[in-house]
Scaffold this active site. Structure first.
Site, PDB file in Angstrom:
ATOM      1  N   ALA A  56      -0.127  -5.905  -9.553  1.00 41.56           N
ATOM      2  CA  ALA A  56      -1.159  -6.303  -8.594  1.00 41.56           C
ATOM      3  C   ALA A  56      -1.316  -5.281  -7.470  1.00 41.56           C
ATOM      4  O   ALA A  56      -2.446  -4.897  -7.107  1.00 41.56           O
ATOM      5  CB  ALA A  56      -0.840  -7.676  -8.024  1.00 41.56           C
ATOM      6  N   GLY A  57      -0.198  -4.833  -6.897  1.00 41.46           N
ATOM      7  CA  GLY A  57      -0.279  -3.844  -5.825  1.00 41.46           C
ATOM      8  C   GLY A  57      -0.863  -2.529  -6.302  1.00 41.46           C
ATOM      9  O   GLY A  57      -1.666  -1.893  -5.596  1.00 41.46           O
TER      10      GLY A  57
END
Length: 308
Positions: free
Chosen positions: A250-251
């Site tokens: 996600a990051g």
């Protein structure tokens, strides 16, 4: 359109899920084992490429089956891989990922990711770099090479971005080569000594990061969204509300989309909105590169779910 050029890591992720994280010396049952392409550099390159911008990766893999699979997979996602080198004397990087209750813990063996020196990176930049392109780096490759690469990219007129992950101290002079820095909460605390747990500390942390030299600082805050300080303006973006399945990429998705937004000429507000949506979709899926959405998927989500 300008290009995104990523200098970064390629890893094969070996992932397994369990009800909770094991304690020291403990063996517990798990399920859902899978092998998945990853590495911060590769993940961020895939996110940029899936956003629809020309994206190149400078990196290294070993002469092994994992290396073959990683390079082939990246090409399938649209990443240009001509500058991914083969390091014959070492193995491809590997990450062991433990997942539990939507969280993850990662153990990394860098392998070929530490094989490249500045000569190889400059060789790639000689082929790819244009003034106005984005150069994006992380800290999973050799630190000295990464710092020299940022300097070289800045001298070529590129917009330089760094994701300080995993968090490591970088030389003071390196900050003068960085236009945009992006960190998560723990990376932020490691770099500037401030954990961004409320609005006041978020602002203080961003001010401390910009004071180091970058023009723009961005901090991702998990379920609390993200925030940025750009040209003296404080910008806040809420997170998308999704059922979290796996936060592994996600990051990286957020950062890759921010790089794509930069070369696309979007404002920082627009870029953070798109990046937040893309990261949310990624977190709702299991896996790394395969979970990253395309620009069409993000656009559809914003229209159908966010009514934008």
């Amino acid at each position: 359109m300008h290009n995104v050029v990523v200098f970064g890591s390629l890893n094969m992720d070996l992932a397994i899920e369990s009800e909770r994280m094991p304690k020291q010396g403990e063996t517990i049952p798990g399920w859902g084992f899978f092998v998945n392409a990853g590495g911060k550099g590769a993940n961020q390159a895939v996110a940029a490429a899936k956003s629809g911008v020309p994206t190149y990766l400078i990196g290294a893999v070993g002469n092994d089956a994992f290396g073959d699979q990683l390079v082939s997979g990246l090409a399938g996602y649209g990443v240009r891989v001509d500058e991914v080198f083969r390091a014959g004397s070492t193995e491809t990087g590997v990450a062991v990922v433990l997942r539990a209750q939507g969280d993850n813990r990662i153990i990394l063996s860098p392998g070929a990711n530490h094989a490249l020196g500045i000569d190889e990176v400059n060789s790639g930049l000689d082929m790819l770099a244009r003034k106005g392109d984005v150069f994006l780096a992380q800290l999973e490759c050799d630190l000295d090479t990464t710092v020299e690469a940022l300097k070289s990219a800045r001298e070529r007129g590129m917009h330089t971005m760094i994701n300080l992950a995993p968090p490591r101290e970088i030389p003071a002079e390196a900050w003068s080569y960085i236009d945009t820095v992006c960190v998560n909460e723990t990376e932020c605390e490691a770099v500037c000594g401030i954990y961004p747990d409320d609005e006041d500390s978020v602002r203080s942390a961003l001010e401390a990061l910009v004071a180091l030299g970058p023009k723009t600082a961005i901090v991702t805050l998990g379920g609390r969204g993200s925030a940025a300080l750009a040209d003296g303006r404080f910008i806040r973006q809420e997170a998308q509300r999704v059922k979290v399945a796996d936060t592994t990429a996600a990051g990286d998705t957020f950062i890759g989309v921010i790089a794509a937004a930069q070369v696309s000429g979007l404002s920082i507000e627009e870029g953070m909105r798109w990046a937040s949506c893309a990261a949310g979709i990624t977190a709702s899926r299991v896996g790394a590169q395969q979970s990253i959405p395309t620009a069409v998927e993000v656009d559809t989500y914003l229209k159908e779910v966010c009514n934008e």
